[in-house]
Design a protein around this motif. Sequence first.
Motif, PDB file in Angstrom:
ATOM      1  N   LEU A  59      -1.785  -8.052  -1.857  1.00 57.07           N
ATOM      2  CA  LEU A  59      -0.885  -7.127  -2.529  1.00 57.07           C
ATOM      3  C   LEU A  59      -1.059  -7.197  -4.044  1.00 57.07           C
ATOM      4  CD1 LEU A  59       2.316  -7.589  -0.318  1.00 57.07           C
ATOM      5  CD2 LEU A  59       0.648  -5.724  -0.252  1.00 57.07           C
ATOM      6  N   ASP A  60      -1.310  -8.403  -4.567  1.00 63.59           N
ATOM      7  CA  ASP A  60      -1.586  -8.527  -5.999  1.00 63.59           C
ATOM      8  C   ASP A  60      -2.836  -7.743  -6.383  1.00 63.59           C
ATOM      9  OD1 ASP A  60       0.608 -10.134  -6.375  1.00 63.59           O
ATOM     10  OD2 ASP A  60      -0.522 -12.022  -6.385  1.00 63.59           O
ATOM     11  N   SER A  61      -3.875  -7.853  -5.563  1.00 62.11           N
ATOM     12  CA  SER A  61      -5.137  -7.164  -5.877  1.00 62.11           C
ATOM     13  C   SER A  61      -4.986  -5.652  -5.784  1.00 62.11           C
ATOM     14  CB  SER A  61      -6.256  -7.647  -4.945  1.00 62.11           C
ATOM     15  OG  SER A  61      -6.061  -7.217  -3.610  1.00 62.11           O
ATOM     16  N   MET A  62      -4.193  -5.173  -4.824  1.00 63.93           N
ATOM     17  CA  MET A  62      -3.986  -3.739  -4.706  1.00 63.93           C
ATOM     18  C   MET A  62      -3.198  -3.192  -5.900  1.00 63.93           C
ATOM     19  SD  MET A  62      -5.521  -2.509  -2.031  1.00 63.93           S
ATOM     20  CE  MET A  62      -6.863  -3.698  -2.256  1.00 63.93           C
ATOM     21  N   ARG A  63      -2.212  -3.938  -6.351  1.00 61.79           N
ATOM     22  CA  ARG A  63      -1.450  -3.494  -7.529  1.00 61.79           C
ATOM     23  C   ARG A  63      -2.336  -3.439  -8.768  1.00 61.79           C
ATOM     24  NH1 ARG A  63       2.575  -7.155  -5.074  1.00 61.79           N
ATOM     25  NH2 ARG A  63       4.172  -5.867  -4.069  1.00 61.79           N
ATOM     26  N   ASP A  64      -3.225  -4.411  -8.894  1.00 65.00           N
ATOM     27  CA  ASP A  64      -4.151  -4.393 -10.025  1.00 65.00           C
ATOM     28  C   ASP A  64      -5.113  -3.212  -9.924  1.00 65.00           C
ATOM     29  OD1 ASP A  64      -3.023  -6.601 -11.166  1.00 65.00           O
ATOM     30  OD2 ASP A  64      -4.529  -8.011 -10.451  1.00 65.00           O
ATOM     31  N   LEU A  65      -5.519  -2.898  -8.703  1.00 65.63           N
ATOM     32  CA  LEU A  65      -6.446  -1.790  -8.509  1.00 65.63           C
ATOM     33  C   LEU A  65      -5.777  -0.458  -8.864  1.00 65.63           C
ATOM     34  CD1 LEU A  65      -9.402  -1.910  -7.539  1.00 65.63           C
ATOM     35  CD2 LEU A  65      -8.616  -1.254  -5.269  1.00 65.63           C
ATOM     36  N   VAL A  66      -4.514  -0.325  -8.543  1.00 64.02           N
ATOM     37  CA  VAL A  66      -3.777   0.893  -8.915  1.00 64.02           C
ATOM     38  C   VAL A  66      -3.746   1.048 -10.433  1.00 64.02           C
ATOM     39  CG1 VAL A  66      -1.509   1.986  -8.929  1.00 64.02           C
ATOM     40  CG2 VAL A  66      -2.385   0.994  -6.816  1.00 64.02           C
ATOM     41  N   LYS A  67      -3.551  -0.066 -11.139  1.00 62.44           N
ATOM     42  CA  LYS A  67      -3.545  -0.004 -12.602  1.00 62.44           C
ATOM     43  C   LYS A  67      -4.900   0.440 -13.138  1.00 62.44           C
ATOM     44  CE  LYS A  67      -0.125  -3.716 -13.055  1.00 62.44           C
ATOM     45  NZ  LYS A  67       0.092  -5.135 -13.487  1.00 62.44           N
ATOM     46  N   GLU A  68      -5.970   0.028 -12.466  1.00 61.04           N
ATOM     47  CA  GLU A  68      -7.312   0.386 -12.926  1.00 61.04           C
ATOM     48  C   GLU A  68      -7.686   1.812 -12.553  1.00 61.04           C
ATOM     49  OE1 GLU A  68     -11.814  -1.529 -12.947  1.00 61.04           O
ATOM     50  OE2 GLU A  68     -10.096  -2.645 -12.199  1.00 61.04           O
ATOM     51  N   TYR A  69      -7.171   2.306 -11.444  1.00 56.14           N
ATOM     52  CA  TYR A  69      -7.509   3.645 -10.960  1.00 56.14           C
ATOM     53  C   TYR A  69      -6.234   4.460 -10.702  1.00 56.14           C
ATOM     54  CZ  TYR A  69     -12.142   1.615 -10.138  1.00 56.14           C
ATOM     55  OH  TYR A  69     -13.349   0.989 -10.284  1.00 56.14           O
ATOM     56  N   PRO A  70      -5.437   4.711 -11.718  1.00 56.90           N
ATOM     57  CA  PRO A  70      -4.155   5.396 -11.490  1.00 56.90           C
ATOM     58  C   PRO A  70      -4.298   6.824 -10.993  1.00 56.90           C
ATOM     59  CG  PRO A  70      -4.642   5.243 -13.842  1.00 56.90           C
ATOM     60  CD  PRO A  70      -5.662   4.406 -13.141  1.00 56.90           C
ATOM     61  N   ASP A  71      -5.444   7.463 -11.247  1.00 57.39           N
ATOM     62  CA  ASP A  71      -5.652   8.835 -10.779  1.00 57.39           C
ATOM     63  C   ASP A  71      -6.177   8.892  -9.342  1.00 57.39           C
ATOM     64  OD1 ASP A  71      -4.813   9.850 -13.202  1.00 57.39           O
ATOM     65  OD2 ASP A  71      -6.824   9.862 -14.051  1.00 57.39           O
ATOM     66  N   LEU A  72      -6.549   7.723  -8.799  1.00 54.80           N
ATOM     67  CA  LEU A  72      -7.106   7.686  -7.451  1.00 54.80           C
ATOM     68  C   LEU A  72      -6.228   6.935  -6.454  1.00 54.80           C
ATOM     69  CD1 LEU A  72     -10.881   6.897  -8.195  1.00 54.80           C
ATOM     70  CD2 LEU A  72      -9.862   9.128  -7.710  1.00 54.80           C
ATOM     71  N   MET A  73      -5.321   6.109  -6.942  1.00 55.63           N
ATOM     72  CA  MET A  73      -4.537   5.253  -6.043  1.00 55.63           C
ATOM     73  C   MET A  73      -3.058   5.264  -6.400  1.00 55.63           C
ATOM     74  SD  MET A  73      -6.667   1.724  -5.454  1.00 55.63           S
ATOM     75  CE  MET A  73      -5.293   1.006  -4.540  1.00 55.63           C
ATOM     76  N   SER A  74      -2.237   5.080  -5.386  1.00 51.35           N
ATOM     77  CA  SER A  74      -0.809   4.849  -5.580  1.00 51.35           C
ATOM     78  C   SER A  74      -0.300   4.021  -4.413  1.00 51.35           C
ATOM     79  CB  SER A  74      -0.033   6.163  -5.686  1.00 51.35           C
ATOM     80  OG  SER A  74      -0.172   6.923  -4.491  1.00 51.35           O
ATOM     81  N   ILE A  75       0.796   3.298  -4.630  1.00 53.18           N
ATOM     82  CA  ILE A  75       1.397   2.458  -3.591  1.00 53.18           C
ATOM     83  C   ILE A  75       2.842   2.896  -3.381  1.00 53.18           C
ATOM     84  CG2 ILE A  75       2.106   0.127  -2.938  1.00 53.18           C
ATOM     85  CD1 ILE A  75      -0.232  -0.989  -4.422  1.00 53.18           C
ATOM     86  N   THR A  76       3.221   3.044  -2.103  1.00 54.14           N
ATOM     87  CA  THR A  76       4.560   3.493  -1.753  1.00 54.14           C
ATOM     88  C   THR A  76       5.203   2.513  -0.781  1.00 54.14           C
ATOM     89  OG1 THR A  76       3.879   5.804  -1.969  1.00 54.14           O
ATOM     90  CG2 THR A  76       5.909   5.378  -0.752  1.00 54.14           C
ATOM     91  N   ASN A  77       6.468   2.207  -0.986  1.00 53.95           N
ATOM     92  CA  ASN A  77       7.243   1.406  -0.045  1.00 53.95           C
ATOM     93  C   ASN A  77       7.695   2.313   1.089  1.00 53.95           C
ATOM     94  OD1 ASN A  77       9.321   0.020   1.328  1.00 53.95           O
ATOM     95  ND2 ASN A  77       9.890  -1.121  -0.496  1.00 53.95           N
ATOM     96  N   ILE A  78       7.253   2.035   2.316  1.00 55.42           N
ATOM     97  CA  ILE A  78       7.573   2.926   3.435  1.00 55.42           C
ATOM     98  C   ILE A  78       8.595   2.335   4.402  1.00 55.42           C
ATOM     99  CG2 ILE A  78       5.311   4.021   3.290  1.00 55.42           C
ATOM    100  CD1 ILE A  78       4.587   2.490   5.909  1.00 55.42           C
ATOM    101  N   GLY A  79       9.028   1.096   4.162  1.00 58.77           N
ATOM    102  CA  GLY A  79       9.989   0.498   5.073  1.00 58.77           C
ATOM    103  C   GLY A  79      10.121  -0.992   4.848  1.00 58.77           C
TER     104      GLY A  79
END
Length: 626
Positions: A45-65
């Motif tokens: 989860l840490d790596s995915m959050r960092d990846l979103v910061k690096e690619y904000p136009d290509l990635m996003s993370i949503t809390n679904i439950g």
Amino acid sequence: MIRSTFTLCLWLSVLLLTSAVIGVDAKTYETIQGRSCFRSMKGMLDSMRDLVKEYPDLMSITNIGESYLKNNEGRKFGNYDIPKGGYDIYAVRITDSNSSRKSQNKGKMLVTSGVHAREWAPPELLARYIETLVNGYDSDADITWILQHTEIHAVLYVNPDGRWMAEEYPELYWRKNMNPNGGGSCGDAYGTDINRNFDFKWGDRAGASDDPCDGDYHGKSRESEPETKALADYAKSLFPPSQRKNNPEAEMNKPFGEENTGMYVDIHSSGGYVYYPWGHKDAKSPDDEALQALGRKIHHYNKYKLWAGSQPDFLYEASGDTSDYLYAVMGVASVGFEIGDDFQQKCSSFESDVVPINMPALIFAAKIAQRPFKEVKGPDVSNVQATNKNGKIQVSAHVSDSEMVNDIRGFPDFQTGKQKIAKVMVYVDVHPDDAKPSDASWAMQPSGRRLESEDRRSEARKRSVDCAQFKKRKKCKRAGGGGVCAWARKERKCIPSENTSSSNSGSSGNNGSSGNNGSSGNNESSGNNGSSGNNGSSVEFNSGDENVRLTFDASGLSPGRHTLYIQATDSDGYNGPVTSEFVEVRPEFNSGDENVRLTFDASGLSPGRHTLYIQATDSDGYNGPV
């Protein structure tokens, strides 16, 4: 708690999307103890959050439950702790948010992992897939158009409570969620199997258990578990309600047809299987033609056995599972992977085998997410090569209606692979889905035949040479690169090669050439041209497996990178998946002596001194000094 670290390595697609790893930074992420190749849930989860910061136009993370323990008390037993406070469940969306296509017009693909907590490899494979996509954007032509036309939604951990147990206490091989179900007799085997809790054929005893202590316990009721509900609700938000059935179980034998959209992939381990509906019983689904073609084409990449109704490798029934649910209730094409050979896969085999064979399979699934029930039946395009030489774009490819779908030993040829190729089209800078009649497109031809455009250029070359000027045999035979002129022995003079048997000297150089005047080379260059073959009707293919090629004039294209989109159609009218390739068009120079210039953006360069290296190449391909 003992943990180790993982250096994030983002994966690029190289050629056939075998894995090539590059490090993006020095940041390290927590891994599962004893498996340096698998990020722990926290590290992931840490790596995915960092990846979103690096690619904000290509990635996003949503809390679904939320997981069971987020809102319920868990049970403590023996010497084992349980995760306190539970977890949120996250979905990662990967798409080009700046593309001209809006979300409602994009294909949707949902990929899940971590349903069964003890299976270590699936979340890591899914994470590598995410990283392949974001790193491949703008450098890999297929990935670029996929993200412009498709949204990939990934849920890495459907069952986060259970995953914590599986990582913290690997000896337990924890599978289910952490719902104690009010029972105290199960010891360390309590919980609900999320993959038996979905609202299709729930409670069917042939494929699930009503004993809370069993590994495939189906839960107290349909979608009783918050993890199940979170995934089901998220799927409902992605796929259109209009394509669903009013009563999925009552209408389960009614086919959806070919107009439905959406792709679902569930990643599990282990055993090396591809599965697709039906899974709750050993029988074909009403859309078996498309789903079996999908399973067979996935097999082409990973060589996994087919675990599906009516197949010889159907192992056992699974009722209330994700795969049947997403197909029967959501109406999407559904397939699952059982990767590797161990729940706690070894890193060596994961890196050398699991990742390389499954990455291109996941890319293929994304290609057909918009129209999976149709495009999976069409011909596939592979081995695309595109070059720009002397102002001409040369494209070659292999197209086949049968190669992928029939690439499975011991199985009879499948009906979707028995058609001939009808046409193969090349589109420049416009995806076939977006193409208008005025957009540039060309029909490719079988490479075993000489292209009409090449014949025209050959004729123009012959007309441009005055054979009569050559008085010696060697110069005559070499004129125009050879094959243009021939030496007439009796007359002892040089004449056009097509008139070798005639004594007329050079007069036939213009024979039959009136009106063409060498201009046919430009006939291929305009976007509407080459369009003499725009509908492909002038090309006849003799089989369902062809090598094809095309040469067209690049003079109408601006300097820079262009995208070629190739799509084949079979004799039943099915379009196959699109395959694309980048090609560079260089500025045209008119002489051997030029003044040149270039302007480029320096914002990507770090402060300080940089070196520019300049090298020129001549029309014979020789590079000059730097």
